[in-house]
Design an enzyme around this catalytic site. Structure first.
Site, mmCIF file in Angstrom:
data_model
loop_
_atom_site.group_PDB
_atom_site.id
_atom_site.type_symbol
_atom_site.label_atom_id
_atom_site.label_comp_id
_atom_site.label_asym_id
_atom_site.label_seq_id
_atom_site.Cartn_x
_atom_site.Cartn_y
_atom_site.Cartn_z
ATOM 1 N N ARG A 169 1.911 8.677 8.652
ATOM 2 C CA ARG A 169 1.732 10.076 8.237
ATOM 3 C C ARG A 169 0.592 10.757 8.982
ATOM 4 O O ARG A 169 0.710 11.904 9.396
ATOM 5 C CB ARG A 169 1.435 10.121 6.725
ATOM 6 C CG ARG A 169 2.593 10.610 5.901
ATOM 7 C CD ARG A 169 2.172 10.761 4.444
ATOM 8 N NE ARG A 169 3.137 11.576 3.731
ATOM 9 C CZ ARG A 169 4.343 11.174 3.348
ATOM 10 N NH1 ARG A 169 4.753 9.968 3.629
ATOM 11 N NH2 ARG A 169 5.149 11.989 2.689
ATOM 12 N N HIS A 224 5.468 5.849 12.916
ATOM 13 C CA HIS A 224 5.829 6.609 11.714
ATOM 14 C C HIS A 224 4.655 7.084 10.882
ATOM 15 O O HIS A 224 4.832 7.895 9.960
ATOM 16 C CB HIS A 224 6.745 5.774 10.808
ATOM 17 C CG HIS A 224 6.042 4.642 10.121
ATOM 18 N ND1 HIS A 224 5.316 4.805 8.970
ATOM 19 C CD2 HIS A 224 5.943 3.330 10.427
ATOM 20 C CE1 HIS A 224 4.801 3.650 8.603
ATOM 21 N NE2 HIS A 224 5.161 2.729 9.473
ATOM 22 N N ASP A 258 0.792 -1.233 0.000
ATOM 23 C CA ASP A 258 0.000 0.000 0.000
ATOM 24 C C ASP A 258 0.825 1.283 0.000
ATOM 25 O O ASP A 258 0.325 2.333 0.382
ATOM 26 C CB ASP A 258 -0.897 -0.012 1.247
ATOM 27 C CG ASP A 258 -0.089 -0.189 2.535
ATOM 28 O OD1 ASP A 258 1.129 0.065 2.506
ATOM 29 O OD2 ASP A 258 -0.683 -0.573 3.557
ATOM 30 N N GLU A 294 0.247 -9.089 -1.252
ATOM 31 C CA GLU A 294 -0.445 -8.531 -0.080
ATOM 32 C C GLU A 294 -1.677 -7.740 -0.537
ATOM 33 O O GLU A 294 -1.917 -6.596 -0.136
ATOM 34 C CB GLU A 294 0.472 -7.660 0.793
ATOM 35 C CG GLU A 294 -0.094 -7.417 2.184
ATOM 36 C CD GLU A 294 0.828 -6.578 3.067
ATOM 37 O OE1 GLU A 294 1.781 -7.135 3.635
ATOM 38 O OE2 GLU A 294 0.597 -5.358 3.198
ATOM 39 N N GLU A 352 -2.430 5.113 2.588
ATOM 40 C CA GLU A 352 -2.278 3.698 2.239
ATOM 41 C C GLU A 352 -3.573 3.023 1.808
ATOM 42 O O GLU A 352 -3.572 2.168 0.926
ATOM 43 C CB GLU A 352 -1.648 2.927 3.409
ATOM 44 C CG GLU A 352 -0.170 3.231 3.642
ATOM 45 C CD GLU A 352 0.068 4.499 4.465
ATOM 46 O OE1 GLU A 352 -0.916 5.141 4.896
ATOM 47 O OE2 GLU A 352 1.242 4.850 4.678
ATOM 48 N N HIS A 356 12.340 5.753 13.293
ATOM 49 C CA HIS A 356 12.222 5.972 11.847
ATOM 50 C C HIS A 356 13.060 7.196 11.456
ATOM 51 O O HIS A 356 13.265 8.098 12.270
ATOM 52 C CB HIS A 356 10.746 6.214 11.527
ATOM 53 C CG HIS A 356 10.397 6.144 10.074
ATOM 54 N ND1 HIS A 356 10.692 7.146 9.187
ATOM 55 C CD2 HIS A 356 9.759 5.191 9.346
ATOM 56 C CE1 HIS A 356 10.257 6.811 7.986
ATOM 57 N NE2 HIS A 356 9.687 5.623 8.054
HETATM 58 C C1 UD1 Z 1 6.434 5.142 3.870
HETATM 59 C C2 UD1 Z 1 5.078 4.702 3.308
HETATM 60 C C3 UD1 Z 1 4.276 3.991 4.367
HETATM 61 C C4 UD1 Z 1 5.082 2.878 5.029
HETATM 62 C C5 UD1 Z 1 6.397 3.433 5.527
HETATM 63 C C6 UD1 Z 1 7.255 2.335 6.092
HETATM 64 C C7 UD1 Z 1 3.999 6.123 1.627
HETATM 65 C C8 UD1 Z 1 3.246 7.369 1.372
HETATM 66 N N1 UD1 Z 1 4.338 5.881 2.882
HETATM 67 O O1 UD1 Z 1 6.138 6.123 4.853
HETATM 68 O O2 UD1 Z 1 3.109 3.439 3.769
HETATM 69 O O3 UD1 Z 1 4.326 2.368 6.092
HETATM 70 O O4 UD1 Z 1 7.100 4.040 4.435
HETATM 71 O O5 UD1 Z 1 8.308 2.823 6.879
HETATM 72 O O6 UD1 Z 1 4.297 5.384 0.725
HETATM 73 N N2 UD1 Z 1 13.779 9.015 5.356
HETATM 74 C C9 UD1 Z 1 15.159 8.971 5.302
HETATM 75 N N3 UD1 Z 1 15.765 7.774 5.023
HETATM 76 C C10 UD1 Z 1 15.082 6.625 4.791
HETATM 77 C C11 UD1 Z 1 13.674 6.682 4.863
HETATM 78 C C12 UD1 Z 1 13.039 7.882 5.121
HETATM 79 O O7 UD1 Z 1 15.829 9.966 5.512
HETATM 80 O O8 UD1 Z 1 15.692 5.595 4.552
HETATM 81 C C13 UD1 Z 1 13.108 10.303 5.660
HETATM 82 C C14 UD1 Z 1 13.140 11.290 4.475
HETATM 83 O O9 UD1 Z 1 13.266 12.601 4.964
HETATM 84 C C15 UD1 Z 1 11.745 11.099 3.872
HETATM 85 C C16 UD1 Z 1 10.911 10.874 5.135
HETATM 86 O O10 UD1 Z 1 11.736 10.063 5.976
HETATM 87 O O11 UD1 Z 1 11.351 12.211 3.115
HETATM 88 C C17 UD1 Z 1 9.568 10.187 4.917
HETATM 89 O O12 UD1 Z 1 9.682 9.035 4.109
HETATM 90 P P1 UD1 Z 1 8.392 8.538 3.242
HETATM 91 O O13 UD1 Z 1 8.742 7.312 2.483
HETATM 92 O O14 UD1 Z 1 7.843 9.671 2.485
HETATM 93 O O15 UD1 Z 1 7.299 8.241 4.358
HETATM 94 P P2 UD1 Z 1 7.233 7.098 5.451
HETATM 95 O O16 UD1 Z 1 6.582 7.683 6.648
HETATM 96 O O17 UD1 Z 1 8.536 6.442 5.580
HETATM 97 N N1 UDP Z 2 11.658 -3.149 11.228
HETATM 98 C C1 UDP Z 2 13.052 -3.181 11.078
HETATM 99 N N2 UDP Z 2 13.813 -2.334 11.840
HETATM 100 C C2 UDP Z 2 13.281 -1.458 12.720
HETATM 101 C C3 UDP Z 2 11.856 -1.404 12.832
HETATM 102 C C4 UDP Z 2 11.087 -2.252 12.061
HETATM 103 O O1 UDP Z 2 13.567 -3.988 10.309
HETATM 104 O O2 UDP Z 2 14.035 -0.733 13.377
HETATM 105 C C5 UDP Z 2 10.838 -4.044 10.387
HETATM 106 C C6 UDP Z 2 9.733 -4.833 11.073
HETATM 107 O O3 UDP Z 2 10.201 -6.084 11.517
HETATM 108 C C7 UDP Z 2 8.699 -4.976 9.967
HETATM 109 C C8 UDP Z 2 8.879 -3.730 9.132
HETATM 110 O O4 UDP Z 2 10.170 -3.199 9.468
HETATM 111 O O5 UDP Z 2 9.000 -6.094 9.141
HETATM 112 C C9 UDP Z 2 7.820 -2.710 9.407
HETATM 113 O O6 UDP Z 2 8.143 -1.514 8.756
HETATM 114 P P1 UDP Z 2 7.454 -0.138 9.064
HETATM 115 O O7 UDP Z 2 6.871 -0.171 10.419
HETATM 116 O O8 UDP Z 2 8.453 0.919 8.732
HETATM 117 O O9 UDP Z 2 6.322 -0.049 7.937
HETATM 118 P P2 UDP Z 2 4.827 -0.614 7.824
HETATM 119 O O10 UDP Z 2 4.860 -2.072 8.062
HETATM 120 O O11 UDP Z 2 4.003 0.152 8.803
HETATM 121 O O12 UDP Z 2 4.432 -0.261 6.434
#
Ligand code: UD1
Ligand code: UDP
Length: 364
Positions: free
Chosen positions: A208, A206, A97, A119, A133, A239
């Site tokens: 949004r 994390h 998603d 999924e 999502e 995160h």
């Molecule tokens: C994204 C997904 C969410 C998922 C989550 C898992 C969307 C809209 N959101 O949300 O569905 O649950 O990932 O974690 O698709 N950043 C870094 N390094 C990284 C990752 C993120 O610096 O490796 C920072 C950046 O500033 C980035 C911000 O985090 O702009 C947000 O990342 P983003 O992928 O937009 O949103 P998530 O909350 O991670």
């Molecule tokens: N996870 C990880 N390291 C961490 C926190 C979570 O590897 O420090 C793993 C966790 O086991 C799960 C996945 O990340 O498999 C969940 O990711 P996240 O919560 O970022 O996204 P979501 O599942 O909500 O989309």
């Protein structure tokens, strides 16, 4: 032979798609496998690729600090076009998603390339929870030709939307595949050593829709409960989103029984889960992994698309209001019967062989 292209970009997609990528690559007689990462995440994606030894064929490098949904959608759409046009896969496989999944599926649709949704069929039916999502997964299911549903409930959700039954396959969740190999009795880590002798609380957050005030409320409730119970320690692998980090440091700094640490590699995180007393999270994937490990989870959200874990007794929805989280977290720590009722192991999300099933279905 089928040419299958897997497209993913965030940590959880990678955790759930790398086992499938490796499964497809282990069957060169059936598949030519192409992996395209969007790089919606950077460090958190690369961590997972390293653990599973998956080397992408393409990396679209879309991540920007503080990216908006517009940035991700337009970034993926514009950069993936030539990759899809050059490779012309028989199927594009996307996961779950995220905005990566939505944009990649839309791009494949524009080029009339069939999409397989791994999924598929999770639903809250509330487009704003989780946001964006719920929209993403519904939209991907409108576009998809094949549906790999993790559970019977998700299959039924798809049937309720008149998706064709002969295109829906219940496979289990590929996220459970990794758990078969990652959790070890002998695992040790200095952070776990620090927490030894205390009840270990594991925290992640994390979403949004929780950024801003809801996240502040969540952290305040957690801190209040823990300050009242000296036998607890918390580890919070945070995160990388700067907005999450700011809120967490504002509310949690200066409390020495709570350690904020960098994101853990997935093998480490699974072992931390296995050693924890309970988990507080708004994550999706953690809701699926915790039942297999028999760990109670308080889900800091108003809705869940994972009712199987609630029915199994492992998950409880506690919303994002401070008094509710305070009350439910306190109750779980203070009431042994309540804790016991939530801490038995079950496998509603699969037996760890989902990737093999998907590969067999695709090969046919
Ligand atoms: C994204 C997904 C969410 C998922 C989550 C898992 C969307 C809209 N959101 O949300 O569905 O649950 O990932 O974690 O698709 N950043 C870094 N390094 C990284 C990752 C993120 O610096 O490796 C920072 C950046 O500033 C980035 C911000 O985090 O702009 C947000 O990342 P983003 O992928 O937009 O949103 P998530 O909350 O991670
Ligand atoms: N996870 C990880 N390291 C961490 C926190 C979570 O590897 O420090 C793993 C966790 O086991 C799960 C996945 O990340 O498999 C969940 O990711 P996240 O919560 O970022 O996204 P979501 O599942 O909500 O989309």
């Amino acid at each position: 032979m089928n040419k299958a292209m897997l497209v993913f970009g965030t940590r959880p997609e990678a955790i759930k798609m790398c086992p499938l990528a490796n499964e497809l690559r282990s069957r060169p007689e059936d598949f030519e496998t192409v992996v395209c990462v969007t790089g919606q995440h950077r460090e958190m994606l690369d961590q997972v690729l390293g653990v599973f030894g998956v080397k992408p064929d393409y990396d679209l490098h879309v991540m920007r600090p503080g990216q908006t949904l517009f940035d991700i959608t337009s970034g993926v759409m514009s950069k993936i076009k030539s990759v899809l046009a050059d490779e012309r896969p028989d199927v594009v496989l996307v996961h779950g998603d995220t905005t990566t999944s939505f944009a990649a599926a839309l791009a494949a649709f524009y080029l009339q390339i069939p999409v397989g949704h791994v999924e598929a069929g999770l639903r809250t039916r509330n487009l704003y929870s989780p946001w964006p999502e719920e929209f993403n997964r519904q939209a991907v299911d409108v576009i998809s030709s094949w549906y790999f549903a993790p559970t019977e409930t998700s299959r039924q959700n798809l049937l309720d939307e008149a998706k064709p039954g002969d295109r829906i396959f219940v496979t289990g969740n590929t996220g459970i595949d990794a758990l078969r190999t990652t959790v070890r009795e002998s695992y040790s880590d200095p952070e776990l050593g620090w927490a030894e002798g205390s009840r270990l609380i594991l925290i992640t957050a994390h979403r949004r829709e929780n950024l801003g005030e809801p996240m502040h409320r969540m952290f305040r409730a957690i801190r209040r409960v823990m300050e009242e119970r000296p036998d607890t320690k918390a580890i919070y692998p945070i995160h990388m989103n700067p907005q999450v980090r700011k809120a967490a440091h504002e509310e949690l700094d200066g409390f020495d029984r709570l350690h904020i640490i960098d994101p853990l590699e997935v093998v480490d995180f699974h072992n931390f889960m296995a050693r924890s007393h309970l988990i507080l999270t708004d994550s999706g994937g953690i809701q699926e992994e915790a039942p297999s490990l028999g760990k109670p989870v308080l889900v800091m959200r108003d809705t869940t698309e994972r009712p199987e874990g609630v029915e199994a007794g492992t998950l409880r929805l506690v919303g994002t209001e401070e008094p509710t989280i305070y009350r439910e977290f306190s109750r779980l720590l203070d009431d042994p019967a309540e804790y016991k009722a939530m801490s038995h192991a079950s496998n509603p999300y699969g037996d760890g062989h989902a990737s093999e099933r998907i590969a067999r279905i695709l090969a046919k």
